[in-house]
Design a protein around this motif. Sequence first.
Motif, PDB file in Angstrom:
ATOM      1  N   LEU A 175       1.459   6.549  -6.768  1.00 17.71           N
ATOM      2  CA  LEU A 175       0.232   7.191  -7.213  1.00 17.71           C
ATOM      3  C   LEU A 175       0.236   8.678  -6.906  1.00 17.71           C
ATOM      4  N   LYS A 176       0.756   9.051  -5.744  1.00 18.03           N
ATOM      5  CA  LYS A 176       0.537  10.414  -5.272  1.00 18.03           C
ATOM      6  C   LYS A 176       1.796  11.266  -5.227  1.00 18.03           C
ATOM      7  N   ARG A 177       2.926  10.626  -5.383  1.00 23.08           N
ATOM      8  CA  ARG A 177       4.154  11.396  -5.235  1.00 23.08           C
ATOM      9  C   ARG A 177       4.821  11.550  -6.587  1.00 23.08           C
ATOM     10  N   ARG A 178       5.514  12.649  -6.712  1.00 26.82           N
ATOM     11  CA  ARG A 178       6.327  12.769  -7.912  1.00 26.82           C
ATOM     12  C   ARG A 178       7.719  12.332  -7.507  1.00 26.82           C
ATOM     13  N   VAL A 179       8.125  11.149  -8.000  1.00 22.59           N
ATOM     14  CA  VAL A 179       9.428  10.625  -7.592  1.00 22.59           C
ATOM     15  C   VAL A 179      10.255  10.325  -8.835  1.00 22.59           C
ATOM     16  N   GLU A 230       0.954   3.820  -2.981  1.00 19.95           N
ATOM     17  CA  GLU A 230       0.521   5.185  -2.677  1.00 19.95           C
ATOM     18  C   GLU A 230       1.591   6.183  -3.127  1.00 19.95           C
ATOM     19  N   THR A 231       2.838   5.833  -2.861  1.00 19.29           N
ATOM     20  CA  THR A 231       3.940   6.705  -3.281  1.00 19.29           C
ATOM     21  C   THR A 231       3.921   6.898  -4.796  1.00 19.29           C
ATOM     22  N   LEU A 286       0.829  -1.203   0.000  1.00 21.16           N
ATOM     23  CA  LEU A 286       0.000   0.000   0.000  1.00 21.16           C
ATOM     24  C   LEU A 286       0.864   1.255   0.000  1.00 21.16           C
ATOM     25  N   LEU A 287       1.902   1.273   0.860  1.00 25.17           N
ATOM     26  CA  LEU A 287       2.756   2.455   0.959  1.00 25.17           C
ATOM     27  C   LEU A 287       3.431   2.742  -0.376  1.00 25.17           C
ATOM     28  N   ASN A 288       3.948   1.681  -0.985  1.00 22.60           N
ATOM     29  CA  ASN A 288       4.666   1.895  -2.234  1.00 22.60           C
ATOM     30  C   ASN A 288       3.745   2.302  -3.371  1.00 22.60           C
ATOM     31  N   GLU A 305      13.431   5.766  -8.233  1.00 17.66           N
ATOM     32  CA  GLU A 305      12.578   5.484  -7.077  1.00 17.66           C
ATOM     33  C   GLU A 305      11.313   4.755  -7.496  1.00 17.66           C
TER      34      GLU A 305
END
Lengths: 217, 460
Positions: free
Chosen positions: B274-278, B271-272, B267-269, B282
């Motif tokens: 989906l929602k983070r610009r990485v 979510e990252t 879920l954390l990954n 990464e």
Amino acid sequence: MKNRILIVEDDRDIRESLALNLDLSGYAYVALEDGAEVVRYLENDHRFDLALLDVMLPGLDGFSLMEEMKRYEIAVIYLTAKTDVKSRVYGLREGAEDYIVKPFEMLELLVRIEKILERTGRSRKTLEYRDLTVDTVMHAVWRGGEILHLQPLEYELLVKFIRFKNCTLSRERLLSEVWGYSYFGSTRTVDTHVSRIRRDLNLNIVTVPKCGYRLED
Amino acid sequence: MKIRTRIVLFSIAVTTAALAVTATLLILFVQKTTVDAIRTTAIADTKNFAVFFMRTKAEERETSKLLGRTYGLYRFRMLAMHEEFTLHNGEEYLYNAFGFAPESVLKTEENGMETEYEPKCHFLEYGGARYAIVIDRARLDGHSYTLSLVRDVTETFARMRRIQWYCAGLTAAVALLAAAVVWIVARNMLRPIESLRRSAADIASGNYRNRIAVRGRDELAALANDFNTMADAVEQHTEALRERNERQQMFINDLSHELKTPVTSILLNSETLLKRRVSEEEQMNALARIYDQGTWLERLSQKLMTLVMLQGEIDRMPYAVSDLIEAVEATVRAGIEEQGMRLLTESDDSVLEMDFDLLRSAVVNLVENARKASEPGQTIRLFAKKQTIVVRDEGKGIPASELDRIMEPFYMVDRSRSRKKGGSGLGLALVREIVEAHRGRMWIESTVGAGTTVTLYFEK
């Protein structure tokens, strides 16, 4: 000055995701995996604002680390798979600020971290984004040396975006965080305000389809 | 009805009956002897009286009727005790002090003057009194007389009646006394039963640990003993059930805990992502982590499926143990030699009933464990002889404190390290389940720093 956060989590994947997300949100962090290692580490370096502690740890468990955290005045959030009420009550009674049960949402964790930092008076007093400076004590926004006049709602929205920089915020979350839970307005209100501060302040707010908005560097 | 009441009532009945019979027989005896005595005396007295009456010699043989009557009465009156008698001359009473005529009352059929007359004693009631009556004949001066003894025996009969009442009362009193004694004795004798009952009720209400105190060596003590044996069995059963329940509960707790870690990571990954610009790097890392955890979940579910399947019956066929060892070797040898360790195998030509795939995976699991515990240069031995399969390594060993727990599901001696190597903590638990499904036993001996030996033994 970035807030420093201590991560203690024995699962490598979770540890790395936490680290990545904290980094992206502008926190400094130290990630450790062993309870006993934490005690040794803190002897030399204990300038942390907050610690994210797993409960079941090799070496020394999270509950036993509470003493150390109190000694160095580090706020504690437990991140654990232990769902039983007894552990939760124990954790909170021993002085933890929060108790989050796995699996959890990263954004939720970030929001709680912010709230705890705010509550304990450790949150950043000045926020910066490109040439903007926000003084959260005076509620004032400067661009260069020039002070900007913002509506209260616009100010709150800006603070949220800067605090959760690089993080996608859903319309619902913005509505509840900025307008408050009692507000029953439509998410269209959010769209209007977001596009206004994006235009007026020249912010790089990206619309993420189906998710919400994200302020990017 | 309570046993004690029953015993008391029964003893009252028996005592009363016995006493009543005794008393009745006694009374009958007393009555008979008394009546006989009265009868004998009365007859004897009558006879004596008649003899005395007749002994008075007359001077004149033939006297006139009137003279004879007067003379007879005179003789009669001269005799002592004549008040008890009546005198009848065949026509009338010359003397009768009573209010009735004994002859007519008795309706005697003694007519004529038989020489063989033997007087009898009769009893009769008249005017509220009881009389014994004896009639005899006598001759005097050519006249014949009837002499009747009328003796009042009311008092004797009343005494007998009193004795009857006294006996009845005595019977009742003795029966009651006996009942009281029986009541007390029964209470004392039944007390152990009552305490047995109470203990039994106590045990039945759920206190399976309680036992009945055994006193003495009688039937009740034997019963208490049997009862304790039963309580032992019940306690063992409930204890076993409780343990099983606890183990299942623990398994579920551990499982949910175990599932949470990979799910959190996924879920954390995501979510990252989906929602983070990485950065792209990464992103790839996050994807790799999701993939890893996904595969790990898949492996876990496979193992869980096996565990569930093992709860039922498994199909067992006879296979040569050497085939099993060969199959295991084929799976593990490369990995072991790659790490610079040696694998020695040995097997005889015995045959075991087994589910080949399950048992192979169990033995592979044990050899893999041995490999993880070993250092390069060390030797892992796998041998199968008779009904036994042994896996032995020279690795780091398991601390004694952990030995008891390593067969529990999800238990890991070194948690973080095991997870890094892809361990789920289900391995040994699974092996044990497999072995037990084959009606075998498994035990582990280990010395820290010297190595571990796992032995599987299968019943024939």
